[in-house]
Motif scaffolding. Structure first.
Motif, mmCIF file in Angstrom:
data_model
loop_
_atom_site.group_PDB
_atom_site.id
_atom_site.type_symbol
_atom_site.label_atom_id
_atom_site.label_comp_id
_atom_site.label_asym_id
_atom_site.label_seq_id
_atom_site.Cartn_x
_atom_site.Cartn_y
_atom_site.Cartn_z
ATOM 1 N N ILE A 173 44.568 33.820 39.854
ATOM 2 C CA ILE A 173 45.825 33.466 40.516
ATOM 3 C C ILE A 173 46.560 32.456 39.654
ATOM 4 O O ILE A 173 45.982 31.451 39.221
ATOM 5 C CB ILE A 173 45.569 32.870 41.913
ATOM 6 N N ILE A 174 47.826 32.705 39.387
ATOM 7 C CA ILE A 174 48.669 31.778 38.622
ATOM 8 C C ILE A 174 49.581 31.058 39.609
ATOM 9 O O ILE A 174 50.381 31.696 40.301
ATOM 10 C CB ILE A 174 49.494 32.521 37.563
ATOM 11 N N LYS A 184 40.502 40.662 30.192
ATOM 12 C CA LYS A 184 39.453 41.405 29.487
ATOM 13 C C LYS A 184 38.179 41.507 30.305
ATOM 14 O O LYS A 184 37.381 42.441 30.122
ATOM 15 C CB LYS A 184 39.169 40.742 28.139
ATOM 16 N N LEU A 185 37.970 40.563 31.199
ATOM 17 C CA LEU A 185 36.789 40.585 32.060
ATOM 18 C C LEU A 185 37.013 41.432 33.314
ATOM 19 O O LEU A 185 36.122 41.538 34.153
ATOM 20 C CB LEU A 185 36.408 39.161 32.461
ATOM 21 N N GLY A 186 38.194 41.999 33.431
ATOM 22 C CA GLY A 186 38.481 42.881 34.560
ATOM 23 C C GLY A 186 39.153 42.220 35.744
ATOM 24 O O GLY A 186 39.295 42.838 36.804
ATOM 25 N N ALA A 187 39.584 40.982 35.592
ATOM 26 C CA ALA A 187 40.229 40.289 36.708
ATOM 27 C C ALA A 187 41.625 40.844 36.973
ATOM 28 O O ALA A 187 42.350 41.194 36.039
ATOM 29 C CB ALA A 187 40.320 38.793 36.421
ATOM 30 N N ASN A 188 41.972 40.911 38.234
ATOM 31 C CA ASN A 188 43.318 41.283 38.651
ATOM 32 C C ASN A 188 44.163 40.013 38.631
ATOM 33 O O ASN A 188 43.843 39.029 39.305
ATOM 34 C CB ASN A 188 43.279 41.887 40.051
ATOM 35 N N ILE A 189 45.256 40.006 37.861
ATOM 36 C CA ILE A 189 46.078 38.808 37.721
ATOM 37 C C ILE A 189 47.193 38.849 38.769
ATOM 38 O O ILE A 189 47.991 39.791 38.809
ATOM 39 C CB ILE A 189 46.686 38.708 36.317
ATOM 40 N N ILE A 190 47.228 37.812 39.604
ATOM 41 C CA ILE A 190 48.178 37.761 40.715
ATOM 42 C C ILE A 190 49.068 36.537 40.587
ATOM 43 O O ILE A 190 48.605 35.442 40.263
ATOM 44 C CB ILE A 190 47.430 37.700 42.067
ATOM 45 N N SER A 191 50.353 36.729 40.836
ATOM 46 C CA SER A 191 51.278 35.597 40.973
ATOM 47 C C SER A 191 52.381 36.011 41.926
ATOM 48 O O SER A 191 52.513 37.191 42.280
ATOM 49 C CB SER A 191 51.877 35.198 39.620
ATOM 50 N N SER A 192 53.193 35.058 42.330
ATOM 51 C CA SER A 192 54.379 35.413 43.096
ATOM 52 C C SER A 192 55.336 36.195 42.202
ATOM 53 O O SER A 192 55.270 36.124 40.966
ATOM 54 C CB SER A 192 55.078 34.152 43.616
ATOM 55 N N LYS A 193 56.230 36.934 42.825
ATOM 56 C CA LYS A 193 57.235 37.677 42.073
ATOM 57 C C LYS A 193 58.106 36.717 41.266
ATOM 58 O O LYS A 193 58.446 36.988 40.110
ATOM 59 C CB LYS A 193 58.094 38.500 43.030
ATOM 60 N N SER A 206 49.721 42.030 39.793
ATOM 61 C CA SER A 206 50.171 42.171 41.176
ATOM 62 C C SER A 206 51.052 40.994 41.563
ATOM 63 O O SER A 206 50.716 39.844 41.253
ATOM 64 C CB SER A 206 48.967 42.224 42.127
ATOM 65 N N THR A 207 52.152 41.278 42.228
ATOM 66 C CA THR A 207 53.047 40.212 42.675
ATOM 67 C C THR A 207 53.278 40.319 44.178
ATOM 68 O O THR A 207 52.984 41.343 44.811
ATOM 69 C CB THR A 207 54.396 40.261 41.950
ATOM 70 N N PHE A 208 53.826 39.264 44.729
ATOM 71 C CA PHE A 208 54.128 39.234 46.155
ATOM 72 C C PHE A 208 55.336 38.327 46.369
ATOM 73 O O PHE A 208 55.704 37.534 45.497
ATOM 74 C CB PHE A 208 52.925 38.730 46.967
ATOM 75 N N VAL A 209 55.937 38.446 47.528
ATOM 76 C CA VAL A 209 57.068 37.604 47.907
ATOM 77 C C VAL A 209 56.667 36.784 49.130
ATOM 78 O O VAL A 209 56.143 37.338 50.100
ATOM 79 C CB VAL A 209 58.312 38.453 48.220
ATOM 80 N N ASP A 210 56.875 35.512 49.059
ATOM 81 C CA ASP A 210 56.647 34.574 50.163
ATOM 82 C C ASP A 210 55.155 34.306 50.424
ATOM 83 O O ASP A 210 54.693 33.187 50.232
ATOM 84 C CB ASP A 210 57.333 35.037 51.445
ATOM 85 N N GLU A 211 54.397 35.323 50.845
ATOM 86 C CA GLU A 211 53.004 35.059 51.212
ATOM 87 C C GLU A 211 52.131 36.281 50.971
ATOM 88 O O GLU A 211 52.563 37.424 51.140
ATOM 89 C CB GLU A 211 52.915 34.643 52.688
ATOM 90 N N LYS A 212 50.888 36.016 50.574
ATOM 91 C CA LYS A 212 49.917 37.088 50.382
ATOM 92 C C LYS A 212 48.563 36.608 50.883
ATOM 93 O O LYS A 212 48.137 35.483 50.575
ATOM 94 C CB LYS A 212 49.798 37.480 48.913
ATOM 95 N N VAL A 213 47.874 37.444 51.637
ATOM 96 C CA VAL A 213 46.542 37.127 52.138
ATOM 97 C C VAL A 213 45.520 37.962 51.373
ATOM 98 O O VAL A 213 45.637 39.190 51.303
ATOM 99 C CB VAL A 213 46.423 37.413 53.648
#
Length: 320
Positions: A85-86, A102-111, A148-155
């Motif tokens: 998570i950034i 490279k380790l397979g992590a899904n990188i997530i941040s807000s849009k 992956s991105t999201f707006v406002d909130e992500k659970v």
């Protein structure tokens, strides 16, 4: 900056801090911290460790430091890192993302963070390559896209049913946009550089349209929003400094930010600084004296070099 970081690089390639564990969940969840040395701007990466997986929060300033952080993690667990998570678009939060990818992590941040990162990357690369001469075009960290991105909130519901709630705050803070991560089961809140308890803050502001735009009022508004969002008074894990309760974190950070504006205004007047002095020897002397003033006002605060190298955005916004 180059000389400072080179000096620290020789003596502090990586500082390994602590693993914080909530007592009743000792066998279930750990919060493992890695702190870089000054070559990585004393940045903290946190690992939320469950019995089945690991979630990383912020990626360090370089891939090498990201690797060091994971090496530290592996002294606690061999569980896979499934997510990175950034929290906001500063290079010490995203430059090391390629290692996690490279380790397979899904990188997530807000849009909003994902959209801001390319401009910040361009701005910072120019500085560190062309001005500070710390990197070349060839060895500056490459930009790793967010998955992956999201707006406002992500659970995010983890395999062990722990819940992480990602929330975008309403105002620009330390950067142009800010996400916080609330671990509900642990009553823990990860806030990136929004909080530097007992450590000097990076007062540059967010990079918007290719220039720094500090928003102290927005930063204070974000801190007060945290008080409203999290009445349970969670433990706050900030990007630098020490770990404290939310109420203390908000009180101390608001006091620091208000005092910072006051100090800089007074020093500008004392030294008769104007915009015409930017880029001159006078500015360099001013920055040195400004750091001394901050140290005097906050004698128990760490990493004062943040003032010399990071306050320019706020200083410029206050000059006439």
């Amino acid at each position: 900056m180059k000389n400072l970081l080179t000096t620290f690089l020789l003596s502090s390639l990586s500082f390994l801090s602590f693993s914080a564990v909530k007592a009743e969940d000792n066998k279930q969840v750990q919060i493992v911290e890695f702190k870089s040395g000054a070559e990585g701007f004393d940045t903290r990466t946190f690992f939320y460790v469950t019995p089945t997986e690991v979630v990383a929060i912020d990626a360090q300033f370089t891939p090498k430091l990201a690797e060091e952080s994971i090496k530290h993690l592996r002294t606690f667990t061999d569980k896979p890192i499934t997510t990175l998570i950034i929290t906001h678009p500063n290079p010490d939060k995203f430059n090391g993302a390629s290692v996690f990818k490279k380790l397979g992590a899904n990188i997530i941040s807000s849009k909003s963070t994902s959209e801001a990162i390319p401009m910040v990357h361009q701005y910072k690369k120019y500085y560190f390559v062309e001005i500070a001469k710390m990197f070349t075009n060839e060895n500056y960290p490459e930009l790793t896209p967010v998955d992956s991105t999201f707006v406002d909130e992500k659970v995010i519901t983890l395999i062990n049913r722990d819940v992480l709630i990602l929330k975008v705050l309403k105002k620009p803070g330390v950067s142009s946009t800010q996400t916080v991560v609330f671990a509900k089961n642990q009553n823990a809140l990860f806030v990136g550089d929004l909080v530097h308890n007992k450590a000097h803050a990076w007062l540059e502001g967010g990079i918007v349209a290719g220039k720094p735009v500090p928003t102290i009022d927005g930063w204070i508004s974000d801190l007060k929003e945290l008080d409203t969002l999290y009445p349970s008074n969670p433990i706050v894990y900030g990007g630098r400094g020490v770990t404290v309760s939310l109420k203390k974190a908000v009180k101390d950070q608001v006091t620091y930010l208000k005092k910072s504006v006051e100090i800089i205004k007074n020093e500008i007047a004392k030294n008769s600084m104007t915009k015409k002095d930017l880029g001159t020897a006078k500015e360099k002397t001013f920055n040195t004296e400004l750091e001394k003033r901050f140290v005097s006002e906050f004698p128990d605060y760490q990493i004062s070099y943040m003032i010399t190298y990071g306050s320019y955005g706020l200083v410029q916004s206050l000059l006439k």
